[in-house]
Design an enzyme around this catalytic site. Structure first.
Site, PDB file in Angstrom:
ATOM      1  CB  ALA A   1      -0.919  -0.012   1.215  1.00 55.20           C
ATOM      2  CB  CYS A   2       1.546   3.756  -2.437  1.00 55.86           C
ATOM      3  SG  CYS A   2       0.076   4.140  -3.428  1.00 55.86           S
ATOM      4  CD  GLN A   3      -3.617   3.038  -0.507  1.00 56.30           C
ATOM      5  OE1 GLN A   3      -2.584   2.472  -0.123  1.00 56.30           O
ATOM      6  NE2 GLN A   3      -4.594   2.401  -1.120  1.00 56.30           N
TER       7      GLN A   3
END
Length: 304
Positions: free
Chosen positions: A71-73
């Site tokens: 996840a990059c959020q």
């Protein structure tokens, strides 16, 4: 070469691996809709729908290459101010450590946003890779330099069981313009001057016409290319998880179709997507551009 795809999403890494001659034997994601999409396109791959922080890595088939796009959020500046759940999304990267510790493949490729390197635990995370015997080489690249018709800056981390980090060097490929995938004979067009159109939108259209004529792209929500529009003769800006880019053609305009978003991400034209436009765009905006990843996988495969 056998590979596994963690946080597989729509399947960009898997497409890239297959283009590079690798066999993806196992793929996993926590989102059932993404797993269904991946399985529809890669039925020969074993699929698991699970939070990978709770995975039983001993049940994963043996492999030579681990592919992962955690996840990059929690890292992305586009998400705005820091929020409590960002720590949880960033922590997904530690599932990669557990997977590598169990199987010790020859190499791993991890994709994320460059801001991941600003994470306060990034050095500790890299240290864990080092402790497992992996040399770590971060690369910040633009997908457009790899033949993707999109400017998309990403972090590609190459981890290899070698004495020294594997620094890869690529000659930039010619940029592919957005005009290569825009279809002016398709889509749901509406008049630019329809009632209720926001003044800021009309201003961007006016400025775009001054700079690029009757046909051009523009960010519908004012980000990216700002208030000036964007030439069709260059790659489009970053594809995100929500409709962002509008096409203007004289007195009419529309948002990109899901097929155009798919092409902008360099997925094959026959790659199956969810029927719902919003869902398809969300998956594509989170995906790894296959052509960019293919270059990395092929380069790593040639050296391990």
């Amino acid at each position: 070469m056998r590979a596994v795809d963690l946080f597989a999403g729509a399947g960009g890494f898997t497409v890239a691996a297959e283009l590079a001659g690798a066999q993806v034997v196992w793929a996993a994601n926590h989102w059932p809709e993404a797993v269904r999409t991946h399985e529809a396109n890669h039925p020969e791959t074993q699929h698991v729908c699970q939070d990978l922080r709770q995975a039983d890595w001993t049940a994963v088939p043996a492999h030579d290459l681990l592919l992962a796009s955690p996840a990059c959020q929690g890292h992305s500046p586009a998400r705005g101010k820091e929020r409590p759940h960002h720590d949880a999304t960033r922590a997904t990267a530690f599932a990669i450590i557990d997977a590598l510790d169990c199987h010790m493949p020859k190499a791993a490729l991890i994709e994320n946003v460059p801001a991941m390197m600003n994470w306060r635990l990034f050095n500790a995370w890299c240290g864990a890779l080092n402790d497992l015997g992996y040399a770590v080489a971060p690369h910040v690249v633009d997908a457009a330099d790899h033949g993707v018709p999109q400017h998309r800056e990403r972090l590609m981390i190459v981890a290899t069981r070698s004495k020294h980090p594997l620094q890869l060097h690529f000659d930039p490929k010619p940029h592919v313009p957005a005009s290569s995938f825009i279809r002016f004979d398709q889509g749901d067009w509406t008049p630019v001057d329809r009632p209720g159109r926001a003044p800021s939108t009309l201003e961007r259209v006016l400025n775009g016409r001054k700079s690029y004529g009757e046909r051009f792209l523009m960010p519908y929500y004012g980000s990216g290319s700002g208030k000036t529009g964007r030439s069709l003769a260059r790659p489009i800006g970053t594809i995100t998880t929500r409709d962002r880019w509008a096409v203007v053609d004289g007195g009419r305009m529309r948002m990109l179709s899901k097929d155009e978003n798919r092409a902008a991400m360099s997925f094959p034209t026959d790659y199956r997507l969810p029927a719902q436009h919003k869902l398809a765009v969300h998956m594509l905006g989170n995906a790894v551009p296959p052509l960019m990843a293919q270059d990395f996988i092929a380069a790593v495969a040639a050296r391990i």
